[in-house]
Design a protein around this motif. Structure first.
Motif, mmCIF file in Angstrom:
data_model
loop_
_atom_site.group_PDB
_atom_site.id
_atom_site.type_symbol
_atom_site.label_atom_id
_atom_site.label_comp_id
_atom_site.label_asym_id
_atom_site.label_seq_id
_atom_site.Cartn_x
_atom_site.Cartn_y
_atom_site.Cartn_z
ATOM 1 N N LEU A 33 5.884 29.259 -53.884
ATOM 2 C CA LEU A 33 6.483 30.109 -54.897
ATOM 3 C C LEU A 33 5.936 31.518 -54.855
ATOM 4 C CD1 LEU A 33 6.544 27.619 -57.867
ATOM 5 C CD2 LEU A 33 8.407 28.267 -56.360
ATOM 6 N N GLN A 335 5.054 35.341 -68.054
ATOM 7 C CA GLN A 335 4.523 33.980 -68.037
ATOM 8 C C GLN A 335 4.046 33.543 -69.416
ATOM 9 O OE1 GLN A 335 3.935 31.485 -65.720
ATOM 10 N NE2 GLN A 335 5.058 32.483 -64.075
ATOM 11 N N ILE A 423 8.015 28.443 -64.451
ATOM 12 C CA ILE A 423 8.639 27.392 -63.655
ATOM 13 C C ILE A 423 8.646 26.109 -64.463
ATOM 14 C CG2 ILE A 423 8.589 26.116 -61.481
ATOM 15 C CD1 ILE A 423 6.870 28.425 -60.364
ATOM 16 N N ARG A 447 13.717 28.323 -63.193
ATOM 17 C CA ARG A 447 12.738 29.383 -63.439
ATOM 18 C C ARG A 447 13.346 30.322 -64.474
ATOM 19 N NH1 ARG A 447 10.468 30.538 -57.325
ATOM 20 N NH2 ARG A 447 10.726 28.408 -56.582
#
Length: 503
Positions: A33, A335, A423, A447
């Protein structure tokens, strides 16, 4: 009713049971990734059917790759596995999504699915309706920052010599991810450390023949306007979803870098300056230099901040530390869905765009960058750039277009945001989702950026479907029943795209 907000504390996984992946598998997965465009195939998480039914075989392009590409970058963006990869049929896909995208309780969902390569609209439910996006607003901020600042830009925190002998001025330049200790070159949070800055300052003072006592001033004048957005709930501020904004802070305005929930410092700049003063005293004691207690605000030799970097023309720089890159900070804010970091990045985007480093300047800069990108903003109403207020209004089509610009658009600077999308089942605010039930088939494949307010949920991102076609999507629910199972609704719906042959 108290709102459940969209900050890191409410969207991050927090102590829930998690499926354990073999270490080698996870290592290979994360390495794969790390290649944002050279490798478009997301490996699937394996596991037996929980319903007792035989699961269909995982397509080759959704399996763990046998070799890993080097991270060389790909300005062309993510592309379909091959030109022959079929585009889902609109009618078939719409029928499947209409079965899953149903609110649990009150409220409605809008949604858009597009083919990333061509922009073809594959699913449209209220695509142009104005909806509260919650933290999906951060996607707009991320794209604007990468365009205005550039992925490789760093922010400097400097110590300047004052016109008064023995006085130094700690000058904020936009880095709110400072660490209290020594700089950590491999980290994002704590990349620049105040202990390192203090040690460099002591060396510079010694070279100038100064032994003390040294007085520390704080210049945090880079930002203008109110430190708190009046559109934010004071309850959210008290809970630590955000805090008054300053151009320097420790740990994204957290007391402890390991704790991402709970109250934040209400004067993050002064908290950082006091920490610097303590580090300066410790470093100075070892060198025979004394530091006067206390920190006061004052521009001193810093004067009027220039060039948007916290430095004044002609001021002597005694020491300096630099932040992680904008690309790394964008990854972190996507994130973890950190409202404070997103708002600071918005203000730095405003400076780079020639606008005041205020809330209004940040909003105007984000809108300008989207318009320059060619994304229509007619339906966009922004009250902040983090998505913490119900005053934000965005359409699902606009969010999908921003995701498409990141994955496949013409501006290669936006590719830097790809790694920031959480993810499913593995990282960020999706780390504790997609672990069970029908949504599990999307684990490791979907994602997407999450968004959560008390009656609002959103999910916007990208996925490679079972035929090897890259799809971008945005699903937004407003007026939802608090506490209902609507996250599961979103997760099942996005997982439909991962498993879609849809022909």
């Amino acid at each position: 009713m108290k709102r459940k907000t969209s900050g890191a504390g409410t969207e991050q996984a927090a102590g829930r049971p998690r499926r354990v992946l073999p270490l080698l598998f996870l290592t290979l997965l994360l390495l794969a990734l790390a290649v944002p465009a050279g490798l478009v195939i997301a490996p699937a998480l394996s596991g037996g059917s929980r319903s007792g039914e035989e699961e269909p075989p995982v397509p080759p392009w959704q399996q763990l790759p046998s070799t890993l590409a080097h991270r060389t970058g790909n300005p062309a963006g993510i592309q379909p596995l091959s030109d022959a990869a079929p585009v889902p049929e609109t009618g078939v896909l719409t029928a499947q999504l209409n079965e899953t995208l149903k609110a649990d309780g009150a409220g409605t969902f809008a949604g858009v699915v597009q083919d990333a390569a061509t922009g073809k609209l594959l699913f449209d439910r209220g695509a142009d309706e104005a909806m509260v996006p919650a933290s999906n607003m951060k996607l707009l901020t991320a794209a604007a920052a990468l365009r205005a600042l550039g992925p490789d830009r760093r922010f400097s925190t400097r110590v300047l010599a004052s016109s008064a002998p023995g006085t130094v001025v700690l000058t904020g330049g936009g880095d709110v991810l400072l660490g209290a200790g020594e700089s950590a070159p491999d980290a994002v949070l704590g990349h620049a450390g105040l202990a390192t800055l203090a040690q460099s300052t002591v060396r510079a003072l010694q070279q100038d023949g100064i032994s003390g006592p040294v007085t520390v001033l704080l210049d945090d004048s880079l930002f203008t306007g109110p430190a708190l957005n009046p559109a934010w709930s004071l309850q959210d501020v008290a809970a630590g979803e955000t805090a008054p904004l300053f151009p320097l802070a420790l740990n994204s305005a957290r007391f402890d870098p390991a704790k991402t929930t709970g109250p934040r410092p209400q004067d993050a700049a002064l908290h950082a300056a006091e920490t610097f003063s303590a580090q300066l005293a410790a470093a100075g004691a070892r060198a025979g230099l004394t530091v006067a207690p206390g920190v006061a605000r004052g521009s001193g030799a810093a004067g009027v901040v220039g060039a948007g970097d916290g430095a004044a023309p002609g001021a002597k720089v005694l020491a300096e530390v630099q932040s992680a890159t904008v690309a790394q900070q964008v990854d972190l804010l996507l994130q973890t869905s950190d409202n404070y970091l997103a708002e600071v990045i918005g203000r730095m985007t405003a400076l780079a765009s020639g606008k005041p480093a205020s809330n209004d300047g940040a909003v105007a800069a984000v809108l300008q960058q989207l318009e320059d990108l060619g994304v229509g903003t007619a339906m966009l109403r922004a009250a902040d750039v983090s998505g913490l207020t119900l005053g934000d209004q965005v359409s699902a089509r606009l969010l999908a277009e921003v995701v498409r610009s990141i994955t496949s658009g013409t501006d290669p600077r936006l590719r830097a945001a790809l790694a920031g999308f959480p993810i499913a089942g593995l990282t960020g605010t999706l780390g504790d989702r997609y672990l069970d039930g029908p949504a599990a088939r999307g684990a490791g494949l979907v994602r997407a950026k999450t968004g959560t307010l008390n009656t609002v949920l959103a999910l916007s991102g990208y996925v490679v479907d079972a035929d090897g076609r890259l799809l971008v999507f945005s699903f937004i629910g407003n007026g939802l029943t608090p506490g209902a199972a609507n996250k599961a609704v979103l997760d099942r719906t996005a997982s439909v795209l991962a498993g879609c042959g849809c022909r």
